[in-house]
Design an enzyme around this catalytic site. Structure first.
Site, short mmCIF file in Angstrom:
data_model
loop_
_atom_site.label_atom_id
_atom_site.label_comp_id
_atom_site.label_asym_id
_atom_site.label_seq_id
_atom_site.Cartn_x
_atom_site.Cartn_y
_atom_site.Cartn_z
CB SER A 1 42.91 -2.54 -61.05
OG SER A 1 42.45 -3.48 -60.17
CE LYS B 1 41.68 -12.09 -67.92
NZ LYS B 1 41.07 -12.48 -66.65
CB ALA C 1 43.51 -6.39 -59.15
CE LYS D 1 37.13 -12.49 -68.11
NZ LYS D 1 37.17 -11.56 -66.98
CG ASP E 1 38.76 -15.15 -66.36
OD1 ASP E 1 38.42 -14.55 -65.33
OD2 ASP E 1 39.48 -14.65 -67.24
CB THR F 1 34.17 -12.46 -64.79
OG1 THR F 1 34.11 -11.08 -65.05
CG2 THR F 1 33.45 -13.19 -65.88
CB SER G 1 33.33 -8.82 -62.42
OG SER G 1 33.03 -8.56 -63.78
NE ARG G 2 38.24 -3.87 -62.91
CZ ARG G 2 38.44 -4.16 -61.63
NH1 ARG G 2 37.48 -4.64 -60.88
NH2 ARG G 2 39.60 -3.95 -61.09
N1 LIG Z 1 41.51 -5.65 -62.58
C1 LIG Z 1 41.59 -6.97 -62.59
O1 LIG Z 1 41.35 -7.62 -61.56
C2 LIG Z 1 41.98 -7.69 -63.84
C3 LIG Z 1 42.31 -9.05 -63.76
C4 LIG Z 1 42.69 -9.72 -64.92
C5 LIG Z 1 42.75 -9.04 -66.12
N2 LIG Z 1 42.43 -7.72 -66.17
C6 LIG Z 1 42.54 -7.04 -67.47
O2 LIG Z 1 43.64 -6.16 -67.40
C7 LIG Z 1 43.40 -5.03 -68.25
C8 LIG Z 1 43.56 -3.77 -67.43
O3 LIG Z 1 42.56 -3.79 -66.44
P1 LIG Z 1 42.68 -2.95 -65.10
O4 LIG Z 1 41.57 -3.41 -64.23
O5 LIG Z 1 44.06 -2.95 -64.58
O6 LIG Z 1 42.32 -1.50 -65.67
P2 LIG Z 1 42.58 -0.09 -65.00
O7 LIG Z 1 41.63 0.83 -65.60
O8 LIG Z 1 42.64 -0.23 -63.51
O9 LIG Z 1 44.08 0.26 -65.47
C9 LIG Z 1 44.47 0.54 -66.77
C10 LIG Z 1 45.71 1.42 -66.71
O10 LIG Z 1 46.18 1.65 -68.03
C11 LIG Z 1 46.61 2.99 -68.09
N3 LIG Z 1 46.63 3.47 -69.47
C12 LIG Z 1 45.57 3.82 -70.25
N4 LIG Z 1 45.99 4.22 -71.44
C13 LIG Z 1 47.35 4.12 -71.43
C14 LIG Z 1 48.35 4.38 -72.39
N5 LIG Z 1 48.04 4.83 -73.62
N6 LIG Z 1 49.64 4.15 -72.05
C15 LIG Z 1 49.95 3.69 -70.82
N7 LIG Z 1 49.04 3.42 -69.87
C16 LIG Z 1 47.75 3.64 -70.18
C17 LIG Z 1 45.63 3.76 -67.23
O11 LIG Z 1 46.16 5.01 -66.81
C18 LIG Z 1 45.44 2.78 -66.07
O12 LIG Z 1 46.33 3.04 -65.02
C19 LIG Z 1 41.98 -5.21 -68.80
O13 LIG Z 1 42.04 -5.78 -70.08
C20 LIG Z 1 41.34 -6.19 -67.83
O14 LIG Z 1 40.32 -6.96 -68.44
C21 LIG Z 1 42.05 -7.02 -65.06
#
Ligand SMILES: NC(=O)c1ccc[n+]([C@@H]2O[C@H](COP(=O)([O-])OP(=O)(O)OC[C@H]3O[C@@H](n4cnc5c(N)ncnc54)[C@H](O)[C@@H]3O)[C@@H](O)[C@H]2O)c1
Length: 334
Positions: free
Chosen positions: A12, A107, A142, A194, A247, A251, A257-258
């Site tokens: 995402s 995070k 996102a 957070k 943040d 959240t 927020s998940r």
């Molecule tokens: N989603 C948001 O709005 C957002 C905003 C800011 C920060 N974050 C942070 O970003 C991080 C990711 O969140 P997200 O929402 O994108 O999660 P998500 O679950 O949507 O995506 C994670 C991705 O990582 C991939 N992945 C898992 N294991 C892997 C590996 N070994 N090698 C390569 N790829 C791998 C998965 O296939 C998936 O596509 C988290 O720490 C989250 O807290 C998310």
């Protein structure tokens, strides 16, 4: 020569960041182990499972080939769940052949070691391949970024030229604005802690409590984050900036927020396993609370909300009783 960016993790947030970077005229490749995601991005320029709204630009490519991805970029942007960051860094270290700027946008804190991602990068990547480290954090869902909704985040590094470079690459005049600062520790800790307060906020919402409760959790949660962050070396100003208060507010108040969503499910009586199995995206707070709980015990830090969430999630304590217990501790000054 213009920098090129490799995004590790096409989920995402990785997809939303790819959209910003390509909107701003930079070349970007995304790496993921999920073949279906990679194929969908390359074929349809969408990522429906992870980000049901919006589209990626046609020029954004994705791959399951780590070496191809790492060779492509001058900047490596980490956006995988923090549970796999160490493993992915080990894999990167095996294929990397020249030095890069490492940027982390995930995070979380590692359980047992309490390590932040900047520390894990130094442990796993040969120092000759690390030009610098930057943490990118702040209030940013996102789902809103991909639709071009105004968003402001921070780029923190001890190396000002690197934080400024990331600021330049990601900022635009229409929807995304990046501020720089130097407090890497504060940015990493605030961004991680957070998520625990967001679980608490989701639990309160799921139990039927309202805005008063949420406001109290945000405010008292910020105090707990501050206590921990200051003990571990953060700067106080970070706590009240985008990486901290900003943040935390987003959240704790958004259904995007998940962690908040996970809290709602826990309030409905689901255990952690059931809750996580119903989520399509990572819930970092559920892992970070382990490290945070260990930290508050080790340093004797008073953090009742964090302790409560740990007890609900890992000691199967009843959410309603535990939230009410927060009300019955001895009365004190704010
Ligand atoms: N989603 C948001 O709005 C957002 C905003 C800011 C920060 N974050 C942070 O970003 C991080 C990711 O969140 P997200 O929402 O994108 O999660 P998500 O679950 O949507 O995506 C994670 C991705 O990582 C991939 N992945 C898992 N294991 C892997 C590996 N070994 N090698 C390569 N790829 C791998 C998965 O296939 C998936 O596509 C988290 O720490 C989250 O807290 C998310």
């Amino acid at each position: 020569m213009k920098d090129k960016i490799t995004i590790i993790g096409a989920g995402s947030w990785g997809s939303a960041l790819a959209r910003i970077i390509s909107d701003n005229g930079y070349k970007v490749i995304m790496y993921d182990t999920d073949e279906a995601i990679v194929e969908e991005i390359n074929t349809f320029h969408t990522n429906i499972k992870k980000l049901p709204v919006g589209k990626l630009n046609d020029g954004v490519i994705a791959t399951t080939n780590l070496k191809e991805a790492v060779d492509f970029g001058t900047i490596i942007l980490l956006v995988v769940p923090t549970a796999v960051t160490r493993l992915v860094l080990k894999q990167i270290n095996e294929v990397i052949s020249n030095s890069k700027i490492f940027v982390n946008a995930s995070k979380g804190i590692e359980p047992n070691t309490f390590k932040r991602i900047s520390e894990i990068v130094v442990e796993e990547i040969d120092s000759k391949y690390i030009k610098s480290f930057v943490v990118l954090t702040g209030p940013s869902h996102a789902e809103e970024v991909i639709l071009g909704m105004l968003t402001m985040v921070t780029s923190s590094s001890k190396d000002l030229s690197s934080s400024r470079l990331i600021q330049k690459i990601l900022s635009n005049k229409t929807y995304f604005r990046v501020y720089t600062h130097e407090d890497v520790i504060g940015a990493e800790l605030c961004g991680s802690l957070k998520n625990i307060i967001a679980i608490a906020s989701g639990i309160a919402h799921g139990l039927g409590y309202g805005d008063n409760t949420r406001a109290a959790l945000i405010t008292r949660g910020l105090v707990e984050i501050k206590r921990i962050a200051l003990v571990l070396g953060a700067e106080e100003s970070t706590i009240y900036g985008l990486a901290g208060l900003g943040d935390l507010v987003v959240t704790c108040t958004s259904m995007h927020s998940r962690n908040f969503q996970a809290g709602v499910k826990i309030a409905q009586g689901k255990n952690l396993k059931q809750t996580l199995s119903e989520m399509t995206m990572v819930v970092e707070g559920a892992r970070t609370v382990i490290g945070a709980y260990q930290i508050i015990k080790k340093y004797n830090i008073y953090a009742p909300i964090i302790e409560t969430i740990y007890n609900i999630v890992y000691n199967q304590k009843d959410p309603k009783k535990e939230i009410l217990k927060l009300m019955s501790s001895s009365l004190k000054e704010e």
